[in-house]
Design a protein around this motif. Structure first.
Motif, PDB file in Angstrom:
ATOM      1  N   VAL A   1      50.665  42.811  53.888  1.00 32.58           N
ATOM      2  CA  VAL A   1      50.333  41.477  53.372  1.00 32.58           C
ATOM      3  C   VAL A   1      49.962  41.587  51.900  1.00 32.58           C
ATOM      4  N   LYS A   2      50.471  40.636  51.098  1.00 30.03           N
ATOM      5  CA  LYS A   2      50.093  40.511  49.695  1.00 30.03           C
ATOM      6  C   LYS A   2      49.395  39.174  49.497  1.00 30.03           C
ATOM      7  N   TYR A   3      48.316  39.205  48.664  1.00 34.10           N
ATOM      8  CA  TYR A   3      47.516  38.008  48.436  1.00 34.10           C
ATOM      9  C   TYR A   3      47.748  37.482  47.020  1.00 34.10           C
ATOM     10  N   SER A   4      47.671  36.165  46.878  1.00 31.64           N
ATOM     11  CA  SER A   4      47.725  35.518  45.558  1.00 31.64           C
ATOM     12  C   SER A   4      46.963  34.204  45.664  1.00 31.64           C
ATOM     13  N   ILE A   5      46.542  33.701  44.491  1.00 31.07           N
ATOM     14  CA  ILE A   5      45.826  32.428  44.451  1.00 31.07           C
ATOM     15  C   ILE A   5      46.544  31.489  43.507  1.00 31.07           C
ATOM     16  N   TYR A   6      46.362  30.205  43.763  1.00 29.40           N
ATOM     17  CA  TYR A   6      46.968  29.188  42.902  1.00 29.40           C
ATOM     18  C   TYR A   6      46.184  27.894  43.096  1.00 29.40           C
ATOM     19  N   GLY A   7      46.414  26.986  42.177  1.00 28.05           N
ATOM     20  CA  GLY A   7      45.724  25.702  42.224  1.00 28.05           C
ATOM     21  C   GLY A   7      44.989  25.442  40.923  1.00 28.05           C
ATOM     22  N   THR A   8      44.523  24.202  40.753  1.00 22.49           N
ATOM     23  CA  THR A   8      43.882  23.795  39.501  1.00 22.49           C
ATOM     24  C   THR A   8      42.571  24.525  39.269  1.00 22.49           C
ATOM     25  N   GLY A   9      41.895  24.970  40.290  1.00 24.62           N
ATOM     26  CA  GLY A   9      40.604  25.629  40.104  1.00 24.62           C
ATOM     27  C   GLY A   9      40.680  27.123  40.075  1.00 24.62           C
ATOM     28  N   ALA A  10      41.904  27.711  40.040  1.00 21.21           N
ATOM     29  CA  ALA A  10      42.047  29.169  40.143  1.00 21.21           C
ATOM     30  C   ALA A  10      42.108  29.859  38.796  1.00 21.21           C
ATOM     31  N   ASP A  11      41.998  29.134  37.685  1.00 21.57           N
ATOM     32  CA  ASP A  11      42.191  29.759  36.370  1.00 21.57           C
ATOM     33  C   ASP A  11      41.136  30.803  36.063  1.00 21.57           C
ATOM     34  N   LEU A  12      39.924  30.590  36.523  1.00 26.50           N
ATOM     35  CA  LEU A  12      38.827  31.504  36.178  1.00 26.50           C
ATOM     36  C   LEU A  12      38.684  32.650  37.170  1.00 26.50           C
ATOM     37  N   PHE A  13      39.628  32.792  38.129  1.00 27.53           N
ATOM     38  CA  PHE A  13      39.454  33.777  39.187  1.00 27.53           C
ATOM     39  C   PHE A  13      40.711  34.618  39.337  1.00 27.53           C
ATOM     40  N   LEU A  14      40.541  35.814  39.900  1.00 28.71           N
ATOM     41  CA  LEU A  14      41.627  36.730  40.228  1.00 28.71           C
ATOM     42  C   LEU A  14      41.454  37.172  41.666  1.00 28.71           C
ATOM     43  N   ILE A  15      42.527  37.709  42.268  1.00 31.75           N
ATOM     44  CA  ILE A  15      42.461  38.248  43.622  1.00 31.75           C
ATOM     45  C   ILE A  15      43.187  39.580  43.652  1.00 31.75           C
ATOM     46  N   HIS A  16      42.623  40.514  44.380  1.00 32.09           N
ATOM     47  CA  HIS A  16      43.282  41.813  44.545  1.00 32.09           C
ATOM     48  C   HIS A  16      44.432  41.622  45.522  1.00 32.09           C
ATOM     49  N   PRO A  17      45.654  41.993  45.162  1.00 37.78           N
ATOM     50  CA  PRO A  17      46.807  41.674  46.009  1.00 37.78           C
ATOM     51  C   PRO A  17      46.799  42.374  47.363  1.00 37.78           C
ATOM     52  N   SER A  18      46.071  43.486  47.485  1.00 43.01           N
ATOM     53  CA  SER A  18      46.095  44.229  48.751  1.00 43.01           C
ATOM     54  C   SER A  18      44.846  43.985  49.594  1.00 43.01           C
ATOM     55  N   THR A  19      43.675  43.951  48.972  1.00 41.87           N
ATOM     56  CA  THR A  19      42.430  43.832  49.734  1.00 41.87           C
ATOM     57  C   THR A  19      42.006  42.380  49.967  1.00 41.87           C
TER      58      THR A  19
END
Length: 859
Positions: A507-525
């Motif tokens: 599984v790979k993770y990602s974020i999107y949306g208007t409130g996601a600019d200030l945040f990151l996500i680790h693609p594996s964990t």
């Protein structure tokens, strides 16, 4: 004298004789129907209640002596009545029953104390309807032959009622109106109704409920009717009118290859249709046996006479005849029934499964999960066979295991068939649920008594495919972080699982949306953290909302929603609108100062107020929560206020502190200048009162004016609209009228000009200042008290020396910028009624013109 003596003596002797001759008392005889006298011909209904007063004995004594009454009965009889010896009232003390005792003998007596007179009387007991009809000679049972003609008498019931008159007459009727029977209402005779018949084979017994009812009568003052019921049992007697009947049809028999001649194949059973008196039955074969079978004429047993190998046919259709024999020995009714006898092979072979190399009881196959619906399992080559013949070789096929996944074809086999397994539920063939599916293939004979069977195992190894979507363990993730968290701080970890194996389960993770600019996500964990450069501010944005996506290698994905709330940190101090504020206080009315804390949440944005410095002290109190400032209760007039300081000041300066409740706590201060006046001064001029009220809020005056104008405009619009619609709805066309009026001659121009000058002069005088001696209500400490007051300026820096006569202290401020207002020369003085009004008007005008003039500090 002598003659008188003899006369007296004779009179005395006469009286003595009369005294010795006492006459006996006697009863009055008042005749039939009387309830008073000697009870002659007296009758009494049998339903008279016990305790009732039924008669009064009445008599007299010739001498007028007191009399007493008595009643007695024969020792062997009941004492039915009692009597009051003084008044002669007779009371019923025992129940009456006419049917048991229709007359009562009694002896009544009357006595004057010396003489007793007794009489024997007979009281008649009259009937009341207190008896119900009663059937006699029960139980009622009748035996009737089933062929009795309609209308015939079958029985007679009899009921008696011991009452007399209408209460003793009895009528009969049936309780069941739909019965095949009828009853004569007077005689109680039962008959079979016209058109009705009896049938022993259909109903052997009938139960008839007969009701007997009397003619009714009076009982205890009410009309009553009594009834009784009985049941007549009618047993139907059988008559020979039915043909014989076979039992257990249809008849089938089987002859096997090992059956010996003379063996019984099957047995037929027949009975006389007349069950009550059955006749003797005889059996015989009519045709169809071809000499291969025979039947026992008394038992109905059919036997084979030849060896099964000698029989020429597989099926024999025999016809068996049964005949009734009458008691005289002559044949009576007859009946015929067919009998089928099948020559069958001996069932000695069970069904057997075969593979490519011979008999086999285990079959294995590998296949991908979720095959198409209706697909045939190609890797299985199964044959099933039963070596018997005919019915012995017929069997059913079925899959034993998880239901509804596969279907076997064919389901019924005769001798031999190729077995096919078809997919029926593709969704249930799931590698993640079960990697191996195991079934048993079962073959069971259908029509044989042995029910021979055999089984074979079918093992299916499933192969994984990418058929699952990554799924989050929650549809929503909620996190909270402090607003002063540094960049790169962990926020929340999301988790999604893909049940597929190998690369399909990564599984790979990602974020999107208007409130996601200030945040990151680790693609594996799946760990969500802030951008390294992110600076969070709860006052600017307190909540963030965006989406997180979990995706496998082929692009299948699912989405969850993330909600992040910033926890407020106390990073803003309270702020006053101005560092120096000026208020006007009317005695008895507080003034309010307000500071705003820009923190987002409580208690960081809750502000408490306090007075940190005032000279002299103990003059003002402040509400720590609202910021309202008022004079202490001991100060109730301007004179009391002036007596506090030698300079008799009316303009006061306070240092007010606003402190938030956060941790750590921030505070700021402001300089508040309060001009104090009283209501008496305000009452001198309504304009002054209004100006003082709007001095601290000049926009209030503008708002009042704007509101008044808006109200006038709205009323005008409503009136115009109403007039328009009224004229529009009417069907009349109003004529246009032109009204000519004579214009008034204008006044001379010189007079109009003078009038305008006069008006402008009067209006200007409201804003003119007049030179007057200093008023004791103004601030005398200021060297420029006689001049026009100016707008308050920013507090001077701490290095500047304070004004003469004021204590030296500074006004703390908070970090921030204050934009100074542009300066402008003060307006020219105008005439005014008093210096206080002049000051208020001047300040109001300066605020309306948005101008400010630097003024010296009051301290």
């Amino acid at each position: 004298m002598r003659r008188c003596r003899w006369a007296a003596l004779a009179l005395g002797l006469l009286r003595l004789c009369l005294a010795q001759a006492n006459f006996a008392p006697h009863f009055f005889d008042n005749g039939v129907g009387s309830t008073n006298g000697n009870m002659a011909l007296f009758s009494l209904p049998e339903d008279t209640p016990v305790g009732s007063h039924v008669y009064t004995l009445n008599g007299t004594d010739p001498e007028g002596d007191p009399i007493s009454y008595h009643i007695s009965f024969d020792p062997s009889a009941r004492s039915v009545f009692s009597v009051d010896p003084t008044f002669g009232n007779i009371t019923l003390v025992e129940e009456l029953d006419r049917e048991r005792e229709d007359e009562i003998e009694a002896i009544i007596s009357i006595s004057d104390g010396l003489n007793l007179v007794a009489e024997k009387v007979v009281i008649l007991v009259t009937d009341a309807n207190d008896e119900a009809p009663r059937f006699i000679q029960e139980p009622y049972v009748a035996l009737v032959p089933e062929d009795i003609p309609a209308g015939s008498i079958i029985f007679k019931v009899h009921a008696v009622d011991r009452d007399t008159g209408s209460g003793g007459s009895v009528t009969y009727f049936l309780q069941n109106l739909h019965s095949p029977f009828a009853v004569d209402r007077h005689s109680g005779v039962l008959r079979l109704q016209a058109g009705a018949t009896l049938d022993y084979e259909r109903s052997r017994t009938h139960y008839i409920t007969v009701v007997a009812k009397d003619g009714g009568g009076r009982l205890h003052g009410a009309d009553v009717v009594f009834s009784a019921t009985t049941t007549v049992t009618v047993n139907v007697e059988d008559v020979q009118d039915m043909a014989p009947v076979f039992v257990g049809t249809p008849y089938y028999g089987y002859v096997y290859e090992d059956t010996l001649p003379g063996s019984e194949v099957l047995k037929v059973v027949a009975m006389d249709g007349d069950r009550g008196k059955p006749n003797r039955i005889l059996y015989s074969l009519v045709n169809g046996s071809d000499g291969a079978f025979e039947i026992n004429e008394t038992s109905g047993a059919i036997s084979i006479t030849q060896s099964p190998a000698q029989l020429q046919r597989e099926v024999y259709e025999l016809h068996v005849q049964v005949t009734e024999m009458s008691p005289t020995g002559s044949p009576a009714a007859q009946a015929t029934v067919p009998v089928t006898i099948r020559i069958v092979d001996l069932n000695n072979h069970p069904p057997t499964f075969y593979g490519e190399s011979g008999p086999q009881n285990r079959f294995e196959l590998s296949m991908n999960e979720h095959p198409p619906q209706g697909e045939i399992l190609q890797g299985l080559k199964i044959t099933v066979n039963d070596s018997d013949q005919g019915a012995n070789a017929k069997f059913n096929l079925q899959l034993v295991g998880p239901r509804g996944i596969f279907r076997v074809v064919p389901q019924t086999v005769l001798n031999e068939a190729q077995v096919t397994i078809i997919v029926e539920n593709s969704a249930a063939i799931d590698f993640e649920k079960s990697k191996v599916l195991t079934f048993k293939l079962l073959a069971v004979e259908v029509n044989t008594p042995e029910k021979f069977s055999s089984t074979a195992d079918v093992v299916i190894q499933l192969l994984d495919t990418n058929d699952n979507v990554p799924k989050f363990d929650s549809l929503y993730y909620v996190a909270r972080i402090p607003e002063n968290a540094p960049g790169g701080s962990s926020v929340v970890a999301v988790t999604a699982v893909d049940p597929d194996t190998g690369p399909w389960g990564e599984v790979k993770y990602s974020i999107y949306g208007t409130g996601a600019d200030l945040f990151l996500i680790h693609p594996s964990t799946g760990l969500i953290y802030t951008q390294p450069w992110a600076s969070l501010d709860a006052e600017a944005t307190a909540r963030y909302n965006f989406y997180v996506k979990a995706e496998d290698m082929e692009g299948k994905y699912s989405v969850a929603e993330v909600f992040i709330t910033l926890l407020d940190v106390n990073d803003h101090p309270p702020q006053f609108g101005k560092s120096v504020q000026k208020k006007t206080m009317v005695l008895g009315t507080p003034v309010k100062i307000e500071a705003i804390d820009e923190d987002a949440e409580e208690p960081n944005n809750l502000v408490d107020y306090s007075i940190t410095h005032a000279e002299p002290a103990n003059v003002f109190d402040i509400n720590s929560h609202t910021g309202e400032i008022w004079l202490k209760n001991s100060i109730r007039s301007l004179d009391a206020l002036h007596n506090i300081t030698p300079g008799r000041d009316c303009l006061w300066s306070l240092e007010v502190q606003a402190k938030d409740r956060g941790s750590p706590s921030f505070s700021t201060t402001a300089l508040l200048k309060i001009d104090i006046t009283d209501a008496e001064t305000l009452s001198r001029s309504p304009m002054a009162a209004f100006l003082i009220q709007t001095k601290d809020n000049p926009m209030k005056a503008v708002g009042v004016l704007a509101g008044t104008m808006a109200t006038v405009v709205a009323i005008t619009v409503l009136i115009s609209t109403a007039t328009f619609w009224r004229n529009k709805k009417s069907n009349k066309v109003l004529p246009v009228r032109r009204v000519l009026r004579k214009r008034p001659s204008p006044a001379p121009r010189t007079i109009r000009i003078e009038w305008l000058k006069s008006k402008s002069t009067k209006a200007a005088t409201k804003f003119m200042l007049k030179e007057k001696p200093p008023n004791e209500n103004c601030n005398n400490n200021s060297p420029e008290s006689s001049l026009l007051p100016r707008a308050p300026a920013l507090p001077p820096p701490p290095s500047v020396a304070p004004s003469t006569g004021a204590a030296q202290w500074t006004v703390p401020t908070v970090s921030g910028s204050l934009t100074p207002q542009p300066t402008q020369p003060p307006p020219k003085p105008k005439t005014m009624g008093s210096p206080v009004q002049s000051t208020l008007i001047s300040e109001l005008k300066q605020k309306f013109e948005k101008k400010s003039v630097h003024n010296k500090a009051y301290f």
